[in-house]
Write a protein that holds these residues in place. Structure first.
Motif, PDB file in Angstrom:
ATOM      1  N   SER A 181       0.857  -1.184   0.000  1.00 46.46           N
ATOM      2  CA  SER A 181       0.000   0.000   0.000  1.00 46.46           C
ATOM      3  C   SER A 181       0.891   1.230   0.000  1.00 46.46           C
ATOM      4  O   SER A 181       2.079   1.135  -0.295  1.00 46.46           O
ATOM      5  N   ARG A 182       0.351   2.378   0.353  1.00 44.34           N
ATOM      6  CA  ARG A 182       1.114   3.624   0.274  1.00 44.34           C
ATOM      7  C   ARG A 182       1.774   3.946   1.607  1.00 44.34           C
ATOM      8  O   ARG A 182       1.353   3.473   2.646  1.00 44.34           O
ATOM      9  N   THR A 183       2.777   4.796   1.562  1.00 43.98           N
ATOM     10  CA  THR A 183       3.478   5.089   2.823  1.00 43.98           C
ATOM     11  C   THR A 183       2.640   5.979   3.733  1.00 43.98           C
ATOM     12  O   THR A 183       2.946   6.109   4.912  1.00 43.98           O
ATOM     13  N   ASP A 184       1.564   6.574   3.188  1.00 43.96           N
ATOM     14  CA  ASP A 184       0.825   7.512   4.032  1.00 43.96           C
ATOM     15  C   ASP A 184      -0.481   6.939   4.583  1.00 43.96           C
ATOM     16  O   ASP A 184      -1.269   7.656   5.185  1.00 43.96           O
ATOM     17  N   ASP A 185      -0.708   5.633   4.358  1.00 44.95           N
ATOM     18  CA  ASP A 185      -2.059   5.154   4.680  1.00 44.95           C
ATOM     19  C   ASP A 185      -2.162   4.268   5.932  1.00 44.95           C
ATOM     20  O   ASP A 185      -3.196   3.656   6.175  1.00 44.95           O
ATOM     21  N   ALA A 186      -1.118   4.212   6.744  1.00 41.85           N
ATOM     22  CA  ALA A 186      -1.163   3.319   7.909  1.00 41.85           C
ATOM     23  C   ALA A 186      -2.341   3.650   8.826  1.00 41.85           C
ATOM     24  O   ALA A 186      -3.039   2.751   9.315  1.00 41.85           O
ATOM     25  N   ILE A 187      -2.557   4.932   9.054  1.00 44.98           N
ATOM     26  CA  ILE A 187      -3.639   5.309   9.966  1.00 44.98           C
ATOM     27  C   ILE A 187      -4.990   5.141   9.274  1.00 44.98           C
ATOM     28  O   ILE A 187      -5.943   4.613   9.861  1.00 44.98           O
ATOM     29  N   MET A 188      -5.024   5.521   8.000  1.00 42.88           N
ATOM     30  CA  MET A 188      -6.272   5.358   7.256  1.00 42.88           C
ATOM     31  C   MET A 188      -6.697   3.888   7.247  1.00 42.88           C
ATOM     32  O   MET A 188      -7.852   3.564   7.523  1.00 42.88           O
ATOM     33  N   LEU A 189      -5.752   2.987   6.982  1.00 41.19           N
ATOM     34  CA  LEU A 189      -6.092   1.566   6.934  1.00 41.19           C
ATOM     35  C   LEU A 189      -6.442   1.024   8.317  1.00 41.19           C
ATOM     36  O   LEU A 189      -7.327   0.179   8.453  1.00 41.19           O
ATOM     37  N   SER A 190      -5.759   1.513   9.345  1.00 42.96           N
ATOM     38  CA  SER A 190      -6.106   0.978  10.663  1.00 42.96           C
ATOM     39  C   SER A 190      -7.470   1.490  11.111  1.00 42.96           C
ATOM     40  O   SER A 190      -8.149   0.821  11.889  1.00 42.96           O
ATOM     41  N   LYS A 191      -7.895   2.625  10.574  1.00 40.58           N
ATOM     42  CA  LYS A 191      -9.272   3.073  10.852  1.00 40.58           C
ATOM     43  C   LYS A 191     -10.277   2.274  10.023  1.00 40.58           C
ATOM     44  O   LYS A 191     -11.343   1.895  10.518  1.00 40.58           O
ATOM     45  N   LEU A 192      -9.929   2.042   8.753  1.00 40.11           N
ATOM     46  CA  LEU A 192     -10.833   1.258   7.898  1.00 40.11           C
ATOM     47  C   LEU A 192     -11.013  -0.162   8.426  1.00 40.11           C
ATOM     48  O   LEU A 192     -12.087  -0.760   8.316  1.00 40.11           O
ATOM     49  N   ALA A 193      -9.946  -0.704   8.986  1.00 41.79           N
ATOM     50  CA  ALA A 193     -10.043  -2.055   9.552  1.00 41.79           C
ATOM     51  C   ALA A 193     -11.108  -2.084  10.638  1.00 41.79           C
ATOM     52  O   ALA A 193     -11.840  -3.068  10.786  1.00 41.79           O
ATOM     53  N   VAL A 194     -11.195  -0.995  11.381  1.00 43.86           N
ATOM     54  CA  VAL A 194     -12.189  -0.914  12.450  1.00 43.86           C
ATOM     55  C   VAL A 194     -13.573  -0.650  11.853  1.00 43.86           C
ATOM     56  O   VAL A 194     -14.559  -1.294  12.224  1.00 43.86           O
ATOM     57  N   ASP A 195     -13.647   0.278  10.904  1.00 39.11           N
ATOM     58  CA  ASP A 195     -14.946   0.665  10.329  1.00 39.11           C
ATOM     59  C   ASP A 195     -15.593  -0.463   9.526  1.00 39.11           C
ATOM     60  O   ASP A 195     -16.800  -0.491   9.354  1.00 39.11           O
ATOM     61  N   THR A 196     -14.787  -1.397   9.032  1.00 39.88           N
ATOM     62  CA  THR A 196     -15.356  -2.524   8.285  1.00 39.88           C
ATOM     63  C   THR A 196     -15.632  -3.715   9.210  1.00 39.88           C
ATOM     64  O   THR A 196     -16.115  -4.745   8.767  1.00 39.88           O
ATOM     65  N   CYS A 197     -15.256  -3.551  10.476  1.00 36.86           N
ATOM     66  CA  CYS A 197     -15.369  -4.632  11.459  1.00 36.86           C
ATOM     67  C   CYS A 197     -14.426  -5.792  11.135  1.00 36.86           C
ATOM     68  O   CYS A 197     -14.567  -6.901  11.653  1.00 36.86           O
ATOM     69  N   TYR A 198     -13.466  -5.519  10.284  1.00 31.21           N
ATOM     70  CA  TYR A 198     -12.405  -6.493  10.043  1.00 31.21           C
ATOM     71  C   TYR A 198     -11.572  -6.622  11.318  1.00 31.21           C
ATOM     72  O   TYR A 198     -11.104  -7.710  11.672  1.00 31.21           O
ATOM     73  N   TRP A 199     -11.376  -5.518  11.999  1.00 28.72           N
ATOM     74  CA  TRP A 199     -10.578  -5.488  13.240  1.00 28.72           C
ATOM     75  C   TRP A 199     -11.387  -4.770  14.319  1.00 28.72           C
ATOM     76  O   TRP A 199     -11.175  -3.588  14.606  1.00 28.72           O
ATOM     77  N   PRO A 200     -12.340  -5.490  14.920  1.00 33.95           N
ATOM     78  CA  PRO A 200     -13.191  -4.818  15.899  1.00 33.95           C
ATOM     79  C   PRO A 200     -12.409  -4.406  17.142  1.00 33.95           C
ATOM     80  O   PRO A 200     -11.478  -5.102  17.553  1.00 33.95           O
ATOM     81  N   LEU A 201     -12.772  -3.280  17.693  1.00 38.23           N
ATOM     82  CA  LEU A 201     -12.132  -2.823  18.920  1.00 38.23           C
ATOM     83  C   LEU A 201     -12.976  -3.270  20.100  1.00 38.23           C
ATOM     84  O   LEU A 201     -14.121  -2.851  20.255  1.00 38.23           O
ATOM     85  N   TYR A 202     -12.404  -4.141  20.887  1.00 42.14           N
ATOM     86  CA  TYR A 202     -13.159  -4.644  22.043  1.00 42.14           C
ATOM     87  C   TYR A 202     -12.184  -5.054  23.128  1.00 42.14           C
ATOM     88  O   TYR A 202     -10.967  -5.072  22.931  1.00 42.14           O
ATOM     89  N   GLU A 203     -12.748  -5.333  24.280  1.00 44.42           N
ATOM     90  CA  GLU A 203     -11.909  -5.808  25.376  1.00 44.42           C
ATOM     91  C   GLU A 203     -12.646  -6.904  26.127  1.00 44.42           C
ATOM     92  O   GLU A 203     -13.879  -6.969  26.091  1.00 44.42           O
ATOM     93  N   ILE A 204     -11.894  -7.767  26.746  1.00 40.50           N
ATOM     94  CA  ILE A 204     -12.479  -8.816  27.577  1.00 40.50           C
ATOM     95  C   ILE A 204     -11.838  -8.683  28.951  1.00 40.50           C
ATOM     96  O   ILE A 204     -10.673  -9.005  29.147  1.00 40.50           O
ATOM     97  N   GLU A 205     -12.632  -8.118  29.857  1.00 40.13           N
ATOM     98  CA  GLU A 205     -12.098  -7.831  31.185  1.00 40.13           C
ATOM     99  C   GLU A 205     -12.732  -8.796  32.171  1.00 40.13           C
ATOM    100  O   GLU A 205     -13.954  -8.813  32.320  1.00 40.13           O
ATOM    101  N   ASN A 206     -11.914  -9.579  32.818  1.00 34.66           N
ATOM    102  CA  ASN A 206     -12.409 -10.616  33.736  1.00 34.66           C
ATOM    103  C   ASN A 206     -13.545 -11.421  33.107  1.00 34.66           C
ATOM    104  O   ASN A 206     -14.556 -11.684  33.735  1.00 34.66           O
ATOM    105  N   GLY A 207     -13.378 -11.768  31.864  1.00 40.05           N
ATOM    106  CA  GLY A 207     -14.352 -12.621  31.188  1.00 40.05           C
ATOM    107  C   GLY A 207     -15.494 -11.866  30.528  1.00 40.05           C
ATOM    108  O   GLY A 207     -16.262 -12.443  29.763  1.00 40.05           O
ATOM    109  N   VAL A 208     -15.631 -10.595  30.808  1.00 40.61           N
ATOM    110  CA  VAL A 208     -16.745  -9.819  30.268  1.00 40.61           C
ATOM    111  C   VAL A 208     -16.323  -9.110  28.983  1.00 40.61           C
ATOM    112  O   VAL A 208     -15.379  -8.322  28.992  1.00 40.61           O
TER     113      VAL A 208
END
Ligand SMILES: Cc1ncc(C[n+]2csc(CCOP(=O)(O)OP(=O)(O)O)c2C)c(N)n1
Ligand code: SF4
Ligand code: SF4
Lengths: 319, 392, 97
Positions: free
Chosen positions: A229-256
């Protein structure tokens, strides 16, 4: 406890603990991850690093980019190495030979050093319960050795060891879901983050450091060399990964399970795939099935995660 | 004076570790070393040591954790055998290259395949080039004494290298022998306090361990590492002399037995030296001038001193409890290296014995001595390398 | 006689000077150069938080220039810059032009 507000203006007043002059490629996602992680906290930190791009580029001959105590020993053992450091710290504090200055321990590993060759060492360290945070900067292949597939490489991706050929169009398998596997160790905290969502990432790091015991964070770290990809798109792609649910942002705290960032509108996974040369062949006529399969996988996993989070939300309400 | 006890080699070495009281141990079970760390673990459970034990999921992680702990700054020990040492192989070089004095009793055991749990030296011989100091022990007493001295040697400010203390699996590790223990306070004073140079835990002065070093400096770093090894000999002798004052037991770079006026001799490591000494006595009784040399320090190898001790011999047999397939046995190669500096080189043979714990019996030593008598007379050597003690 | 280089090395190849990578200037890698247009800058500091090379200078909470000694010219700052009313506060230009 780190009290400095999570506002960029305030954060910028802190002293950097990761220096310029490192030799990661221009636009690499990994150093963004590292700087955000170290910036999130003001606890003293000691870090171990698995062999890989981050390690070879940040500590060469007499040049180190690290302003914290740092150790690299080999590829498959960042978790074991930091366990030893942490054990020595505990031993000397217990014996009254050094003061307890609330030192926090981190291990950084690439996906190869974490999902694959370092998996046993990671699993062992988590089970033993060391007070440490393991951070996988996941660039989805062995980049340092020239973009070979790892078990974090997604379905269809073209790598140098699973090249998209006439008969086999890229990686035949889906990626391993390491975050869930780590959560299955019943550690107190496991999370997924993205440097595009710096506030979410830093909140997670802060939370992790307030929890005693083993913690794991999986952080997507685009690599423009490997992702073609391009040298300027690391942040754009890491946002797209989240927006497409390819890389969902979540946490599992004490099983929850909790989804920490829900995209306002779930974009098709092709939005994430299309800017990357490693998926180019999937857009060629005749390969529609690959895009469908990639979408199905994302949908299924996202569905599962949402159900899980909804279940825990109900449970918490009931309490 | 401490007490006299009847214990196994493993028990004795576990006791030495209790007395030294390391800050961190990381270990993984493997026969015949398991028992050593089990005993040490019970010292931890009973609160007899301050050690933080890291019960890792593999030997690779054991050595990795030891490396992390030693770099952090403190006294570190572990123990292993055979496959465990083989799995550590990658990390052995890193412990030495990083100059981390980790002390590791190795209970010598054969390497697979085929799987075997008994004693031979193929494990530690395979690790001889890893940059570790290696001391070999004949008895439980020697293993105990070597383990204590190893801390002083490895942690010496001029050295700062990891040390393997080798003893034969089962033959020494599991046999009960008479051992004289030192007092706890004597051991404590003898090893003294250890301070790591450049500890990672000095958070006010951050250091980076383990850089990438390419063609510009790697060669120089290795040259520097070699230099450290050249200083080990004097430190080993100095520590041995202090140890003698404390215990009355004398150690050197190697032990000689009736070698001064000998004409023929066997060079052999560890427990088999005991059996060989008996045979030397028998041959002496018959008027044959037989002798023995038993290396204690195998890495670094004291070539000049060994050469000086062997110079007058008419024939030498080097017995190896390890093989190098397609090559000579590892001990033989070193003795060749020592002999190389002599003007007149005594004829030498290499005999491989005792692999996978095959008993080494007096008749094997007798056959070797008989062969040496012939070689000494005729100056003629038949096969240089052969196996002895093979079943019919 | 001059002391040979190998005698001067730190034992165990430990690096004693934190952040010594600053002596290695990566600015020469650059083929594109970011330019800051101050009047379009809303001081969001996104460029600062996303720069992989710590090359966006912020002093006292305020966005200043770039550190061209280390900036590799990746363009992330320019791409992520929201600017003012659609006008970017960072633009990438060919190095040396
Ligand atoms: C035991 C061992 N096997 C293989 C290697 C070669 N090696 C070095 S780095 C690397 C890949 C690292 O990949 P990853 O962990 O994903 O990190 P990245 O380089 O992508 O940041 C490999 C295969 C090694 N150093 N050690
Ligand atoms: S190859 Fe990829 S991961 Fe490695 S430094 Fe370059 S951009 Fe970063
Ligand atoms: S171009 Fe890249 S390296 Fe240079 S300041 Fe912008 S983000 Fe940083």
């Amino acid at each position: 406890m780190t009290t400095i507000p999570l506002r960029l203006k305030e954060l910028s007043r802190q002293e950097d603990r990761f220096a310029y002059g490192h030799r990661m490629c221009a636009g690499c996602g990994a150093p963004i991850v590292v700087k955000q992680v170290l910036m999130a906290t003001d606890y003293p930190i000691i870090a171990a690093n698995a062999t890989g791009c981050l390690e070879v580029s940040t500590c060469i001959s007499e040049y180190t980019a690290w302003k914290i105590p740092w150790i690299h020993s080999a590829f498959e053992n960042a978790a074991a190495t930091i366990s030893g450091v942490e054990a020595m710290y505990r031993s000397l504090v217990r014996q009254g030979r050094i003061d307890d200055r609330q030192v926090k321990f981190i291990a950084f590993g690439g996906d190869g050093g974490t999902y694959d060759i370092g998996f046993q060492s990671l699993s062992g360290a988590m089970e033993r319960g060391h007070d440490m945070l393991y951070i996988c900067y996941d660039n989805e292949a062995y980049m340092n050795t020239g973009i070979q597939r790892s078990s974090a490489t997604p379905f269809g991706a073209n790598t140098t060891t699973c090249p998209a050929g006439e008969v086999i169009p890229g990686k035949p398998q889906n990626r391993k879901d390491l975050t869930r596997i780590m959560a299955a160790h019943n550690i107190p905290y496991a999370a997924q983050a993205s440097p595009g969502h710096w506030m979410d990432l830093m909140k997670k790091v802060r939370k992790a450091f307030e929890i005693k015991g083993p913690k794991f964070m999986n952080i997507i770290a685009p690599c423009n060399r490997g992702w073609r990809s391009r040298t300027d798109d690391a942040i754009m792609l890491s946002k797209l990964a989240v927006d497409t649910c390819y890389w969902p942002l979540y946490e599992i705290e004490n099983g929850v399970t909790r989804i920490t960032v829900k995209p306002r509108e779930k974009k098709p996974v092709t939005e994430f795939l299309k800017g990357q040369g490693r998926f180019k062949h999937m857009f060629a006529p005749g390969h529609e099935w690959m895009l469908e399969q990639a979408q199905e996988y994302v949908d299924r996993e996202w569905e599962r995660l949402q159900k899980e989070a909804a279940f825990w939300a109900e449970e918490e309400k009931a309490e | 004076m401490g007490k006299i006890v009847a214990v196994t080699g493993n028990e004795a070495v576990a006791e030495s570790l209790r007395q030294v009281n390391p800050d961190v141990c990381a270990a993984y079970p493997i026969t015949p070393a398991t028992d050593l760390m089990q005993r040490f673990s019970s010292f931890i459970s009973d609160g007899k040591v301050d050690t933080e034990m890291v019960l890792v999921e593999s030997e690779h992680s054991a050595m990795s954790a030891c490396i992390g702990a030693a770099a952090a700054g403190g006294r570190v020990a572990t123990a292993t055998s055979s496959q465990g040492l083989a799995l550590m192989w990658e990390m052995l070089f890193i412990a030495a290259g990083d100059r981390l004095p980790i002390i590791m009793p190795v209970v010598n055991r054969a390497l697979s395949a085929p799987l075997n749990i008994h004693g031979d030296h193929s494990d530690t011989m395979g690790a001889r080039d890893s940059g570790w100091i290696q001391l070999y022990s004949e008895t439980a007493q020697e293993a105990y004494d070597n383990a204590i001295q190893a801390f002083r040697i490895g942690e010496h400010p001029d050295i700062r290298l990891p040390v393997m203390v080798c003893m034969d699996g089962f033959i020494v590790s599991h046999s009960i022998e008479r051992v004289e223990y030192l007092e706890d306070s004597e051991v404590k004073n003898f090893v003294g306090e250890y301070r790591q140079v450049n500890p990672l835990l000095d958070i006010d002065h951050p250091k980076s361990y383990g850089p990438l070093i390419l063609t510009d400096l790697y060669h120089e770093y290795k040259r520097a590492q070699h230099e450290v090894m050249t200083k080990v000999k004097n430190v080993v002798l100095e520590v041995a002399s202090d140890f003698e004052k404390l215990s009355g037991r004398k150690y050197g770079l190697f032990e000689t037995y009736r070698l001064e006026d000998a004409e023929i001799a066997i060079v052999i490591l560890s427990s088999a030296a005991g059996t060989t000494k008996d045979v030397v006595d028998r041959y002496r009784d018959k008027g044959i001038k037989a002798g023995l040399l038993k290396p204690r320090m195998f890495r670094p190898f004291p070539y000049e001193d060994v050469a000086a001790a062997l110079r007058h011999l008419k024939a030498i047999a080097v017995l190896d409890r390890a093989d190098s397939f397609g090559g000579y046995g590892p001990l033989f190669s070193e003795i060749c290296g020592a002999v190389m500096s002599m003007d007149t080189k005594p004829p030498m043979i290499n005999r491989i014995y005792g692999l996978g714990g095959r008993d080494y019996m007096p008749d094997q030593a007798e056959k070797v001595f008989d062969e040496l008598i012939g070689i000494a007379e005729t100056g003629k050597v038949g096969a240089i390398k052969e196996y002895i003690g093979l079943r019919e | 006689m001059k002391e040979p280089l190998w005698k001067k090395l730190t034992p165990g190849s430990v690096i004693l000077e934190p952040g010594s990578s600053a002596k290695f200037k990566t600015g020469s890698w650059r083929s594109m150069r970011p330019r800051w247009i101050e009047e379009n800058c809303i001081q969001c500091l996104f460029c600062w938080i996303y720069c992989p090379d710590m090359s966006v200078i912020v002093e006292d909470g305020k966005r200043k220039g770039f550190n061209y000694d280390y900036c590799k010219g990746c363009g992330i700052c320019a791409l992520e810059c929201p600017g003012k009313k659609g006008n970017k506060a960072i633009v990438m230009e060919k190095e040396g032009s």
